[in-house]
Write an enzyme that holds these catalytic residues in place. Structure first.
Site, PDB file in Angstrom:
ATOM      1  CD  GLN A  93      -0.104  -1.101  -2.614  1.00 27.35           C
ATOM      2  OE1 GLN A  93      -0.214  -0.989  -3.831  1.00 27.35           O
ATOM      3  NE2 GLN A  93       0.907  -1.755  -2.060  1.00 27.35           N
ATOM      4  CE  LYS A 128       1.867  -1.402  -7.178  1.00 29.59           C
ATOM      5  NZ  LYS A 128       1.169  -2.053  -6.074  1.00 29.59           N
ATOM      6  CG  ASP A 135      -2.119  -6.889  -7.633  1.00 28.45           C
ATOM      7  OD1 ASP A 135      -1.035  -6.888  -8.238  1.00 28.45           O
ATOM      8  OD2 ASP A 135      -2.406  -6.081  -6.727  1.00 28.45           O
TER       9      ASP A 135
END
Ligand code: NAD
Length: 285
Positions: free
Chosen positions: A96, A52, A119
């Site tokens: 994450q 990422k 997200d």
């Protein structure tokens, strides 16, 4: 059989994001910013975060990774999120997952400012998705929708079977398909006779984490197969949840692993972060 090439489409999307960043810089004098929270030393999580970060660098985003030890406290993560929520240089915040067991993940996800929730895991954005309103949509299922659109695959009225019902893959995948007027079935670990359901699928989407879960005899002739799973095989290779070798002989389209849904997930993270940056800049005017 035709491969659904997520690598090629993700490169195309990165080019679009790159020009969006140039435009953003011209207007605002700054670049979009993404902050990532990485807790512990799980090699897979570290590898995803590194991919990422590299993608952010390619499109000219500012990015920062907050690396935290496995035994971090709830309060310390919450303080970091609050700091990022208040930082005008940060447009997107990504936690994450998974977080270690001492951490209340729901509380952490709920603390992220929904306007920076690239997200799409905050209940505010989950609610907007299920009601068909604009918001942030989880990157993996959003990437699948982009891939289907790129190959002009019609979804309306199709029987779509989603195998896997997690909050980050299966459930938002099903919501997007339903919003696109598909007939949607969701299967999971407690589904009785999985094959009975998968054989109904015009489009079969599998995000489970079990190598070779979907075999040739579970798939309808000429079905479209979206393999979202990412697993490490005994020989060290990355493979999906679908027995690619045999299923690919029977289906009309299939995503390869790697090179299918994986790169699309990262492309959608970039696109969501640019979207957040544009909206946040408008709010600051
Ligand atoms: P998860 O463990 O949170 O959820 C797995 C889901 O699969 C659950 O709903 C469970 O009920 C279901 N399941 C488990 N075993 C099953 C079985 N035998 N039959 C039917 N259903 C079963 O996992 P997740 O985070 O949703 O990830 C799923 C897979 O997708 C993993 O392989 C993960 O690596 C992959 N993934 C890929 C991407 C990508 O970018 N391609 C992104 C996220 C996750």
């Amino acid at each position: 059989m035709q491969l659904l090439d997520g690598k090629a489409l993700s490169t195309k999307i990165e080019t679009i994001v790159l020009s969006g960043v140039k435009e953003f810089k011209k207007i605002s004098g700054s670049v979009p910013g993404l902050a990532v929270v990485l807790v512990g030393h799980d090699p897979a999580s570290a590898a995803y975060v590194s991919m990422k970060k590299k993608a952010c660098d390619r499109v000219g985003f500012y990015s920062v990774t907050h690396e935290m030890p496995e035994d971090i406290s709830q309060e310390a993560i919450e303080n970091t999120i609050t700091m990022m929520n208040n930082n005008p240089n940060i447009d997107g915040i990504l936690i994450q997952l998974p977080l270690p067991p001492q951490i209340d993940t729901t509380k952490i996800l709920e603390l992220v400012d929904p306007s920076k929730d690239v997200d799409g895991f905050h209940p505010y954005n989950v609610g907007r998705l299920t009601t068909g309103l604009d918001g942030f949509v989880p990157c993996t299922p959003l990437g699948v929708m982009e891939l289907l659109a790129e190959y002009n695959i019609d979804i309306k009225g199709k029987n779509c079977v989603v195998v896997g019902a997690s909050n980050i893959v299966g459930k938002p995948m099903a919501a997007l398909l339903l919003n696109a007027d598909a007939t949607v079935e969701i299967c999971h670990i407690f589904t009785d006779d999985l094959k009975k359901h998968t054989l109904n699928a015009d489009i079969l989407l599998v995000g489970v984490g079990v190598i070779n879960l979907i075999k040739e005899d579970m798939v309808k002739q000429d079905a479209i197969i979206i393999d979202i799973g990412i697993n490490r095989a005994d020989n060290g290779k990355l493979v999906g949840d679908v027995d690619f070798e045999n299923v690919s002989k029977k289906c009309s389209y299939i995503t390869p692993v790697p090179g299918g849904v994986g790169p699309m997930t990262i492309a959608m993270l970039l696109s969501n972060t640019l979207k957040a940056a544009n909206a946040n800049a408008l709010r600051r005017v």
